[in-house]
Design a protein around this motif. Structure first.
Motif, PDB file in Angstrom:
ATOM      1  N   VAL A 120      71.510  50.894  -7.455  1.00 40.22           N
ATOM      2  CA  VAL A 120      71.612  52.045  -8.180  1.00 40.22           C
ATOM      3  C   VAL A 120      72.479  52.904  -7.649  1.00 40.22           C
ATOM      4  N   ALA A 138      69.326  59.349  -5.961  1.00 35.47           N
ATOM      5  CA  ALA A 138      68.741  58.039  -6.051  1.00 35.47           C
ATOM      6  C   ALA A 138      67.632  57.851  -5.418  1.00 35.47           C
ATOM      7  N   ALA A 166      64.654  50.020 -12.263  1.00 30.25           N
ATOM      8  CA  ALA A 166      65.780  50.192 -11.317  1.00 30.25           C
ATOM      9  C   ALA A 166      67.151  50.488 -12.350  1.00 30.25           C
ATOM     10  N   ARG A 170      69.608  53.533 -12.364  1.00 28.30           N
ATOM     11  CA  ARG A 170      71.114  53.454 -12.254  1.00 28.30           C
ATOM     12  C   ARG A 170      71.812  54.273 -13.442  1.00 28.30           C
TER      13      ARG A 170
END
Ligand SMILES: Nc1ncnc2c1ncn2[C@@H]1O[C@H](COP(=O)(O)OP(=O)(O)OP(=O)(O)O)[C@@H](O)[C@H]1O
Ligand SMILES: [Mg+2]
Length: 240
Positions: A120, A138, A166, A170
């Motif tokens: 990420v 993040a 995820a 990202r």
């Protein structure tokens, strides 16, 4: 909506986040060319959610790739706020894309050798961002999407739905203005598909990030503010 000053400071013009005007794209096919996008125009306001539906081969991915600046049209114009994207060189485009546009695909495309945490953070590496702030973002997003506890695991150790979450983190980690998702639920079961779309819509409300989702599911498309349909390269607004 972004506003910009005109010559008269009393008057402000409301600019959409993204405007495509009369965009066409052909690919060579047999002896001639096949027109995949035929004079497509669309405006995406800041913070909007919209779905693009249409049969296989109708040009949905081609359109998304052009909006994402991964592909160029043969004709037409693309403005992001007041910036003419077709005037950018490749390096400027890559920089612009990394900062302003997040992408999610049918398959998560996480790097198998990296942990979720490393995956990420990849979009934050080439930018001049403050890395401490990027890591804080993040962390917040991994917690918000319910996968913080898996951050040290690799994609192969997680479910498809967890990997796709995820991929959402990202896509959002650089605080883009626009998320483009090409069949993001295509590899998920119905329950996980609904969860992922609801998560994207909640994040759209919380962060104000515009969301364009290509989907084959009319049920998922109906969750967006607007639905557009592509048929043989012609885009129509289904809400009209
Ligand atoms: N790089 C390319 N070279 C030649 N033809 C292409 C290329 N990319 C796409 N096409 C053709 O353009 C048409 C539209 O493709 P596109 O991938 O945009 O469709 P799609 O609506 O996303 O379909 P699907 O729902 O199956 O993903 C198809 O006929 C495809 O074969
Ligand atoms: Mg496609």
């Amino acid at each position: 909506m972004t506003t910009t000053e005109t010559n008269n400071p009393q008057r402000k013009i409301q600019l959409p986040l993204l405007s495509l005007a009369s965009v066409s794209k052909s690919y060579p096919s047999g002896n001639g060319n096949r027109m995949v996008l035929n004079n497509v125009s669309i405006e995406i306001p800041t913070g909007e959610t919209l779905a693009i539906v249409g049969p296989s081969g109708s040009g949905k991915t081609t359109l998304l790739n052009i909006i994402a600046t991964l592909d160029k049209p043969d004709s037409g114009s693309i403005f992001f706020e007041s910036t003419d994207l077709l005037k950018f060189n490749t390096q400027d485009l890559a920089h612009f894309r990394n900062r302003r546009i997040g992408m999610i695909f049918q398959l998560h495309h996480l790097l198998p050798q990296c942990t979720l945490w490393e995956n990420v953070l990849i979009p934050t590496l080439p930018t001049n961002t403050n890395h401490q702030e990027a890591e804080k973002r993040a962390e917040k997003l991994l917690k918000r999407t319910g996968i913080w506890e898996y951050r040290h695991q690799k994609p192969s150790e997680l479910s498809g739905g967890e990997c796709q979450r995820a991929a959402v983190v990202r896509a959002l980690v650089n605080k883009p203005s626009l998320i483009l998702a090409d069949e993001p639920t295509g590899a998920l079961d119905h329950h996980n598909a609904l969860n992922l779309i609801d998560l994207l819509l909640e994040l759209n409300k919380e962060m104000g990030t515009a969301l364009v989702v290509v989907t084959h599911s009319i049920e998922l498309a109906r969750k967006m503010n607007k639905i557009y349909e592509l048929n043989d390269g012609i885009l129509t607004n289904k809400n009209l």
